[in-house]
Write an enzyme that holds these catalytic residues in place. Structure first.
Site, PDB file in Angstrom:
ATOM      1  CB  THR A   1      -0.882   0.008   1.255  1.00 45.29           C
ATOM      2  OG1 THR A   1      -0.026  -0.256   2.372  1.00 45.29           O
ATOM      3  CG2 THR A   1      -1.939  -1.062   1.188  1.00 45.29           C
TER       4      THR A   1
ATOM      5  CB  ILE B   1      -3.957  13.226   1.632  1.00 44.39           C
ATOM      6  CG1 ILE B   1      -5.499  13.209   1.668  1.00 44.39           C
ATOM      7  CG2 ILE B   1      -3.420  12.292   0.544  1.00 44.39           C
ATOM      8  CD1 ILE B   1      -6.126  11.901   2.135  1.00 44.39           C
ATOM      9  CG  LEU B   2      -0.263  10.246   5.893  1.00 45.10           C
ATOM     10  CD1 LEU B   2      -0.109   8.866   6.496  1.00 45.10           C
ATOM     11  CD2 LEU B   2       0.304  11.310   6.827  1.00 45.10           C
TER      12      LEU B   2
ATOM     13  CB  THR C   1       0.851   5.902  -1.748  1.00 37.09           C
ATOM     14  OG1 THR C   1       0.928   6.913  -0.758  1.00 37.09           O
ATOM     15  CG2 THR C   1       2.238   5.638  -2.300  1.00 37.09           C
TER      16      THR C   1
ATOM     17  CE  LYS D   1     -11.693  11.772   9.733  1.00 35.16           C
ATOM     18  NZ  LYS D   1     -12.990  12.301   9.249  1.00 35.16           N
ATOM     19  N   GLY D   2      -7.852   6.423   8.020  1.00 29.59           N
ATOM     20  CA  GLY D   2      -7.480   5.297   7.155  1.00 29.59           C
ATOM     21  C   GLY D   2      -8.103   5.424   5.781  1.00 29.59           C
TER      22      GLY D   2
ATOM     23  CD  GLU E   1     -10.229  -2.438   5.440  1.00 22.69           C
ATOM     24  OE1 GLU E   1     -10.777  -3.520   5.576  1.00 22.69           O
ATOM     25  OE2 GLU E   1      -9.670  -1.840   6.384  1.00 22.69           O
TER      26      GLU E   1
END
Ligand code: MOS
Length: 732
Positions: free
Chosen positions: A463, A621-622, A626, A693-694, A697
């Site tokens: 990921t 958003i890191l 990606t 945040k994740g 998924e």
């Protein structure tokens, strides 16, 4: 110095991957390595009466054959589950068979070819029982699980309305068995040295694998080392320790040689989990203006006869919309199948198909625009807990995605938007996934050359974890990312949880951030206290680090110079970080909006997805590149879920007959349109140290519903059973 976080930095491991330098778990060329092949059951229910391994044992190159007649020994019954990700393991301990492809023997030989040949010579005889595999007939015996990952199986929130609803939907939606299908098969290479075990395993959790193996073999955890440098996809299937991992370690012990065990693709369709099929009833009642009076979501899925996994399809229904009353229920049915497991947004992907389809049906009954219906029912706080959201940008997501898509030009009448003979449909749905975080630790070290090495156990599923953790550490240390080496995938590194639940960036990223921050502060403290440093006496709070140089009031000193003068071989900090009281105060979720255009052939019923626009609010958003890649991947999986993916269980034998990538269809490039992904700006000060945040998924959620809704718009046909294959469109 520019910050690295947020930038679309190329993957730091990209070069290793494209040159073949990235080592996966089946690629360690150990001295004396031998090969194990699992013989699996050819029945779904019954008892082994005899295992004849005589011919196999005599075959060339064979070192050992294990079976319930010659079982490996364990310190703990492998069917016992200890950790929350544990599954019942079948390691040749008993003669009972409960599913197709249950391990019944294990052959170890000097080459993979000889092991495969000898495995074919093992003769297993059974007393065969009639398997219970028909979900529809077994449903009458559905039961309520005690809980689902610590959450109640059922809830009933709010008050029943006395108003007569203006419209009602009460419909049943189904989703089929689906398999994870990572490109990299499950693979384990196990090596014993005395009472120390090293395992290279394709796992989403090096520490949970270590702990499971330590328990089963009766070893202290520090005697087991698990290494996972690269993973070719997991999607939840590699989140638990399955039978083959334990068998590989047992095999290596039995023959006192390093053993490699790689599952065949057909075995991966049976013995390492899958998404269970679901049957979901959704009942909605609303006022004329669309305001929801009742949302009811009841779901049932099969599990194995010996283990429990609930697909939590109604979880998002507890929090996604405001309604006078919300009722949810989860039920299970025990069948002779392997244990299902976490699969690509477990719960939310299947659950949003049902809920978001039902909302579209309601919108048509009320003659309200589907976006407007969702805005009328927007939950301004979490309906279940009553807590405020830590942040929520769902309204922005609807607006931005609708504008980019051109939603205002939609004629809502089904069948009204044609392109020549082709039927065109536009549909939308809401996307959502919880923001979670677990405890994790990391270690950061400054080296004499002024570079840094940062490590944290963890895993990179493909990921981009290596890359974003490098960026986070670089910013915290005031270094360019090419002067930071981040490493992971080893239980000898600081402890972290399983990679799953979309929590790894938030979890490990926060640990990396606090650790690297502390290391920078430690270097600054050293410099200001050092009489020989140009920064001596400076206020530590005013010292900045840029490009590896500590700077204050025009004076500066590099990390390298500081370490050299201090005669330090390195400077190191190890720290842990985890969730705090914020989880009691706020409800934390990412949200998004999915908009789909489909084209349907009116004669053949063939559906093509021709356009996609998605907008997501997911905090910081890191890495723009990606992150976009993650969401695109999720949407591609959603297209597969909507149109193709279906594992077919033969009801006579209990075997999945779609057991290769020719019969089990997943999207390929021509099935996927350009995917337009927008991240709406969102700052969340509460969730964690990095505000992220994740995003692992959320991409798949809402996709199948947006497509089903678009297909209804194109054709006037409401398909409630995934996948939306042409036979259903031709016969409905
Ligand atoms: Mo994910 S299905 O939590 O690996």
């Amino acid at each position: 110095m520019d910050k690295s976080v947020g930038k679309p930095l190329d993957r730091v491991d990209g070069r290793l991957k494209v040159t073949g330098g990235a080592k996966y778990s089946a690629e360690y060329p150990l001295e004396g390595l031998v090969h194990a092949v699992i013989v699996t059951s050819t029945i779904a229910s019954g008892t082994i009466t005899r295992v004849d391994s005589t011919a196999a044992e005599k075959a060339p190159g064979v070192l050992a054959v294990l079976s319930p007649e010659k079982p490996p020994k364990f310190a703990l019954d492998p069917s016992k589950r200890v950790g929350f990700m544990d599954r019942t393991v079948h390691a040749l301990q008993h003669k009972r068979v409960d599913y197709q492809h249950q391990p019944v023997a294990l052959v170890i030989a000097d080459t993979i070819e000889r092991a495969t040949h000898a495995a074919a010579l093992v003769k297993v005889q059974y007393k065969v029982d009639k398997p219970k595999v028909n979900f529809k007939t077994a449903k009458s015996q559905a039961y309520k699980p005690a809980n689902i990952l610590g959450q109640p199986a059922d809830n009933d929130h709010g008050k029943a309305s006395t108003e007569k609803p203006a419209a009602e939907v009460d419909a049943t939606y189904t989703t089929p068995y689906e398999h994870h299908n990572p490109m990299e098969p499950h693979a384990t290479t196990a090596v014993w040295e005395g009472d120390r075990l090293t395992v290279y395993d394709a796992t989403q959790g090096v520490f949970s694998t270590r702990d499971r193996l330590a328990q089963l073999f009766g070893l202290p955890a520090e005697n087991v080392r698990v290494i996972t440098k690269f993973i070719g996809g997991g999607f939840g299937g590699k989140g638990s320790v399955w039978s083959h991992v334990v068998l590989a370690a047992a095999a290596a012990k039995a023959v006192s040689r390093p053993v490699k065990l790689v599952l065949r693709r057909d075995q991966m369709f049976a013995m390492v989990g899958f998404r269970p099929e679901t049957e979901q009833r959704v009942q909605l009642q609303a006022r004329k203006d669309g305001k929801l009076l009742l949302v009811r979501h009841e779901t049932v899925n099969p599990t194995s006869v010996f283990d429990e996994f609930t697909e939590p399809s109604a979880f998002q229904t507890r929090m996604l919309y405001a309604s006078e009353r919300i009722v949810t229920a989860h039920r299970l049915v025990k069948l002779n199948v392997g244990t299902p497991t976490f699969t690509r947004a477990p719960g939310e992907s299947t659950g949003t198909f049902a809920l978001e389809s039902a909302l579209d049906e309601l919108a048509y009954k009320l003659n309200v625009d589907p976006v407007a219906l969702r805005l009328v029912n927007h939950a301004d706080q979490d309906p279940e807990s009553g807590h405020p959201w830590s942040s929520k940008s769902l309204k922005d997501c609807y607006r931005v995605a609708a504008e980019k898509f051109g939603w205002s030009k939609r004629n809502p009448a089904p069948g009204s938007m044609k392109d020549g003979r082709t039927l065109v449909g536009w549909g939308m749905a809401t996307a959502t996934y919880p923001t979670r975080r677990m405890p994790a630790s990391a270690k950061a070290t400054l080296l004499p050359d002024g570079t840094a090495r940062v490590v944290s156990g963890s895993q990179d599923l493909g990921t981009g974890a290596y890359t974003v953790f490098t960026q986070i550490a670089a910013d915290a240390l005031g270094l360019p990312p090419d002067r930071v080496r981040f490493d992971l995938g080893d239980t000898q590194m600081p402890e972290t949880p399983v990679t799953g639940g979309s929590w790894t960036s938030a979890t490990v990223g926060s640990a990396v951030k606090v650790t690297a921050d502390a290391l920078r502060e430690k270097a600054i403290a050293l410099a200001v206290a050092d009489a020989s440093s140009p920064l001596h006496g400076a206020d530590p709070k005013k010292v900045q680090v840029e490009n590896g140089e500590l700077v204050s009031g025009g004076k500066k000193e590099s990390y390298a110079a500081l370490l050299k003068r201090q005669k330090l071989p390195s400077l190191e900090v190890q720290m842990s970080s985890g969730p705090g009281e914020e989880v009691q105060k706020y409800s934390m979720h990412a949200f998004g909006a999915q908009f789909a255009e489909v084209r349907v052939d009116p004669d053949l019923g063939q559906v093509r997805v021709s356009r996609w626009v998605g907008a997501f609010g997911a905090g910081t958003i890191l890495n723009e590149k990606t992150a976009r890649n993650q969401i695109m991947g999720g949407i591609v999986m959603g297209i597969g879920m909507a149109l193709m993916e279906e594992a077919v269980l033969d009801e006579r034998t209990g075997r999945f007959i779609t057991h290769d990538l020719a019969d089990y269809h997943v999207p390929v490039n021509p099935d996927v349109p350009d995917i337009d992904v927008t991240f709406v700006p969102e700052t969340d000060p509460y969730i964690n140290a990095i505000g992220a945040k994740g995003i692992g998924e959320i991409g798949i959620t809402g996709v199948a519903a947006a497509i089903a809704n678009a297909v209804y718009h194109a054709t006037g046909k409401r398909i409630r059973n995934l996948p939306l294959t042409l036979d259903k469109l031709l016969t409905t």
